[in-house]
Write a protein that holds these residues in place. Structure first.
Motif, mmCIF file in Angstrom:
data_model
loop_
_atom_site.group_PDB
_atom_site.id
_atom_site.type_symbol
_atom_site.label_atom_id
_atom_site.label_comp_id
_atom_site.label_asym_id
_atom_site.label_seq_id
_atom_site.Cartn_x
_atom_site.Cartn_y
_atom_site.Cartn_z
ATOM 1 N N PRO A 55 -56.714 14.734 54.477
ATOM 2 C CA PRO A 55 -57.661 13.686 54.862
ATOM 3 C C PRO A 55 -58.334 13.958 56.202
ATOM 4 O O PRO A 55 -57.817 14.696 57.043
ATOM 5 C CB PRO A 55 -56.795 12.426 54.943
ATOM 6 C CG PRO A 55 -55.416 12.935 55.192
ATOM 7 C CD PRO A 55 -55.333 14.269 54.502
ATOM 8 N N ASN A 56 -59.478 13.344 56.385
ATOM 9 C CA ASN A 56 -60.192 13.346 57.655
ATOM 10 C C ASN A 56 -59.301 12.641 58.679
ATOM 11 O O ASN A 56 -58.811 11.538 58.426
ATOM 12 C CB ASN A 56 -61.511 12.598 57.465
ATOM 13 C CG ASN A 56 -62.316 12.426 58.732
ATOM 14 O OD1 ASN A 56 -62.013 12.994 59.774
ATOM 15 N ND2 ASN A 56 -63.357 11.617 58.638
ATOM 16 N N LEU A 57 -59.100 13.250 59.830
ATOM 17 C CA LEU A 57 -58.201 12.664 60.824
ATOM 18 C C LEU A 57 -58.912 11.841 61.883
ATOM 19 O O LEU A 57 -58.285 11.368 62.827
ATOM 20 C CB LEU A 57 -57.345 13.764 61.467
ATOM 21 C CG LEU A 57 -56.419 14.492 60.494
ATOM 22 C CD1 LEU A 57 -55.563 15.508 61.232
ATOM 23 C CD2 LEU A 57 -55.556 13.527 59.707
ATOM 24 N N TYR A 58 -60.218 11.620 61.725
ATOM 25 C CA TYR A 58 -60.916 10.753 62.676
ATOM 26 C C TYR A 58 -60.377 9.328 62.513
ATOM 27 O O TYR A 58 -60.284 8.802 61.407
ATOM 28 C CB TYR A 58 -62.426 10.754 62.437
ATOM 29 C CG TYR A 58 -63.148 9.919 63.458
ATOM 30 C CD1 TYR A 58 -63.462 10.451 64.698
ATOM 31 C CD2 TYR A 58 -63.469 8.593 63.206
ATOM 32 C CE1 TYR A 58 -64.097 9.683 65.661
ATOM 33 C CE2 TYR A 58 -64.101 7.817 64.168
ATOM 34 C CZ TYR A 58 -64.409 8.369 65.389
ATOM 35 O OH TYR A 58 -65.025 7.606 66.341
ATOM 36 N N GLY A 59 -59.978 8.733 63.609
ATOM 37 C CA GLY A 59 -59.469 7.366 63.571
ATOM 38 C C GLY A 59 -58.036 7.256 63.093
ATOM 39 O O GLY A 59 -57.573 6.151 62.788
ATOM 40 N N LEU A 60 -57.305 8.368 63.032
ATOM 41 C CA LEU A 60 -55.919 8.322 62.563
ATOM 42 C C LEU A 60 -55.021 7.442 63.433
ATOM 43 O O LEU A 60 -54.249 6.657 62.892
ATOM 44 C CB LEU A 60 -55.329 9.728 62.471
ATOM 45 C CG LEU A 60 -53.888 9.755 61.987
ATOM 46 C CD1 LEU A 60 -53.833 9.598 60.478
ATOM 47 C CD2 LEU A 60 -53.197 11.022 62.429
ATOM 48 N N PRO A 61 -55.091 7.536 64.766
ATOM 49 C CA PRO A 61 -54.203 6.696 65.586
ATOM 50 C C PRO A 61 -54.376 5.207 65.279
ATOM 51 O O PRO A 61 -55.486 4.670 65.326
ATOM 52 C CB PRO A 61 -54.628 7.024 67.022
ATOM 53 C CG PRO A 61 -55.179 8.413 66.925
ATOM 54 C CD PRO A 61 -55.888 8.434 65.598
ATOM 55 N N GLY A 62 -53.278 4.574 64.893
ATOM 56 C CA GLY A 62 -53.305 3.152 64.551
ATOM 57 C C GLY A 62 -53.643 2.865 63.105
ATOM 58 O O GLY A 62 -53.531 1.722 62.657
ATOM 59 N N ARG A 63 -54.042 3.872 62.351
ATOM 60 C CA ARG A 63 -54.413 3.681 60.950
ATOM 61 C C ARG A 63 -53.158 3.468 60.099
ATOM 62 O O ARG A 63 -52.115 4.041 60.339
ATOM 63 C CB ARG A 63 -55.158 4.916 60.432
ATOM 64 C CG ARG A 63 -55.616 4.775 58.978
ATOM 65 C CD ARG A 63 -56.137 6.070 58.374
ATOM 66 N NE ARG A 63 -57.240 6.640 59.120
ATOM 67 C CZ ARG A 63 -57.660 7.897 58.950
ATOM 68 N NH1 ARG A 63 -57.067 8.708 58.097
ATOM 69 N NH2 ARG A 63 -58.668 8.350 59.657
ATOM 70 N N VAL A 64 -53.294 2.649 59.090
ATOM 71 C CA VAL A 64 -52.235 2.462 58.105
ATOM 72 C C VAL A 64 -52.131 3.761 57.303
ATOM 73 O O VAL A 64 -53.144 4.329 56.885
ATOM 74 C CB VAL A 64 -52.548 1.265 57.170
ATOM 75 C CG1 VAL A 64 -51.549 1.183 56.030
ATOM 76 C CG2 VAL A 64 -52.581 -0.024 57.965
ATOM 77 N N ALA A 65 -50.927 4.240 57.102
ATOM 78 C CA ALA A 65 -50.707 5.476 56.356
ATOM 79 C C ALA A 65 -51.273 5.364 54.946
ATOM 80 O O ALA A 65 -51.134 4.334 54.290
ATOM 81 C CB ALA A 65 -49.217 5.799 56.299
ATOM 82 N N GLY A 66 -51.935 6.421 54.499
ATOM 83 C CA GLY A 66 -52.471 6.473 53.146
ATOM 84 C C GLY A 66 -53.675 5.594 52.915
ATOM 85 O O GLY A 66 -54.003 5.294 51.775
ATOM 86 N N ALA A 67 -54.342 5.180 54.003
ATOM 87 C CA ALA A 67 -55.437 4.230 53.845
ATOM 88 C C ALA A 67 -56.789 4.756 54.325
ATOM 89 O O ALA A 67 -57.738 3.999 54.411
ATOM 90 C CB ALA A 67 -55.109 2.932 54.591
ATOM 91 N N GLY A 68 -56.882 6.024 54.652
ATOM 92 C CA GLY A 68 -58.173 6.568 55.072
ATOM 93 C C GLY A 68 -59.139 6.625 53.908
ATOM 94 O O GLY A 68 -58.741 6.643 52.742
ATOM 95 N N GLU A 69 -60.411 6.680 54.236
ATOM 96 C CA GLU A 69 -61.446 6.702 53.197
ATOM 97 C C GLU A 69 -61.668 8.116 52.657
ATOM 98 O O GLU A 69 -61.364 9.101 53.323
ATOM 99 C CB GLU A 69 -62.761 6.179 53.769
ATOM 100 C CG GLU A 69 -62.694 4.726 54.186
ATOM 101 C CD GLU A 69 -63.995 4.232 54.783
ATOM 102 O OE1 GLU A 69 -65.028 4.896 54.626
ATOM 103 O OE2 GLU A 69 -63.954 3.182 55.421
ATOM 104 N N ASP A 70 -62.228 8.195 51.477
ATOM 105 C CA ASP A 70 -62.677 9.447 50.882
ATOM 106 C C ASP A 70 -61.585 10.498 50.728
ATOM 107 O O ASP A 70 -61.828 11.690 50.888
ATOM 108 C CB ASP A 70 -63.857 10.036 51.674
ATOM 109 C CG ASP A 70 -65.044 9.098 51.725
ATOM 110 O OD1 ASP A 70 -65.276 8.380 50.736
ATOM 111 O OD2 ASP A 70 -65.729 9.059 52.762
ATOM 112 N N PHE A 71 -60.372 10.070 50.420
ATOM 113 C CA PHE A 71 -59.295 11.020 50.165
ATOM 114 C C PHE A 71 -58.345 10.405 49.162
ATOM 115 O O PHE A 71 -58.033 9.216 49.232
ATOM 116 C CB PHE A 71 -58.541 11.380 51.450
ATOM 117 C CG PHE A 71 -57.533 12.469 51.244
ATOM 118 C CD1 PHE A 71 -57.946 13.785 51.119
ATOM 119 C CD2 PHE A 71 -56.189 12.178 51.139
ATOM 120 C CE1 PHE A 71 -57.027 14.800 50.900
ATOM 121 C CE2 PHE A 71 -55.259 13.186 50.913
ATOM 122 C CZ PHE A 71 -55.677 14.506 50.798
#
Length: 137
Positions: A55-71
């Motif tokens: 996944p794209n790691l932009y915005g990873l800090p503080g993100r809910v695991a497994g919740a990024g977009e486009d992956f």
């Protein structure tokens, strides 16, 4: 939570000053290992060109695991996010050291799987600090 991860969490809490002394430049340099699978991209702004198997790691800090977009995340990491796993320096460091083992323990499920393989990274907290700094720019 198992004894193994309880001990890891306790060691992390007591080692908090060590996490405070991160090296963002070293993290950017260490990210070169990550770029084979991951990119850092904010919309059309490509901050660090990399692979798309992770996944794209932009915005990873503080993100809910497994919740990024486009992956398309694996089921276990999505379940961990649904149980409350969010990315901070400690969870990030523990996860990349042993993704499958981390998920097995976090979910208390011996059948948990991870798409990511174990990574040999000397100071993962530096990479996490670099990821935080990218968003802060």
């Amino acid at each position: 939570m198992s004894f193994k991860y309880a001990a890891l969490l306790a060691a992390t809490v007591f080692a908090a000053p060590a996490f405070a002394e991160v090296d963002i430049e070293a993290g950017e340099k260490a990210f070169k290992k990550c770029k084979s699978c991951h990119m850092i991209k904010n919309g059309d702004d490509v901050i660090y060109k990399g692979g798309k198997t992770g996944p794209n790691l932009y915005g990873l800090p503080g993100r809910v695991a497994g919740a990024g977009e486009d992956f398309k995340y694996g089921q276990s990491i999505v379940e961990a996010g649904e149980k409350g796993l969010t990315w901070d320096a400690e969870t990030f460091s523990a996860y990349i050291a042993d993704p499958k083992g981390f998920l097995v323990e976090y979910l208390d499920d011996s059948k948990a799987k991870a798409k990511m393989a174990k990574q040999r990274v000397k100071n993962p907290e530096d990479i996490f600090a670099y990821l935080e700094s990218v968003v802060a720019e």
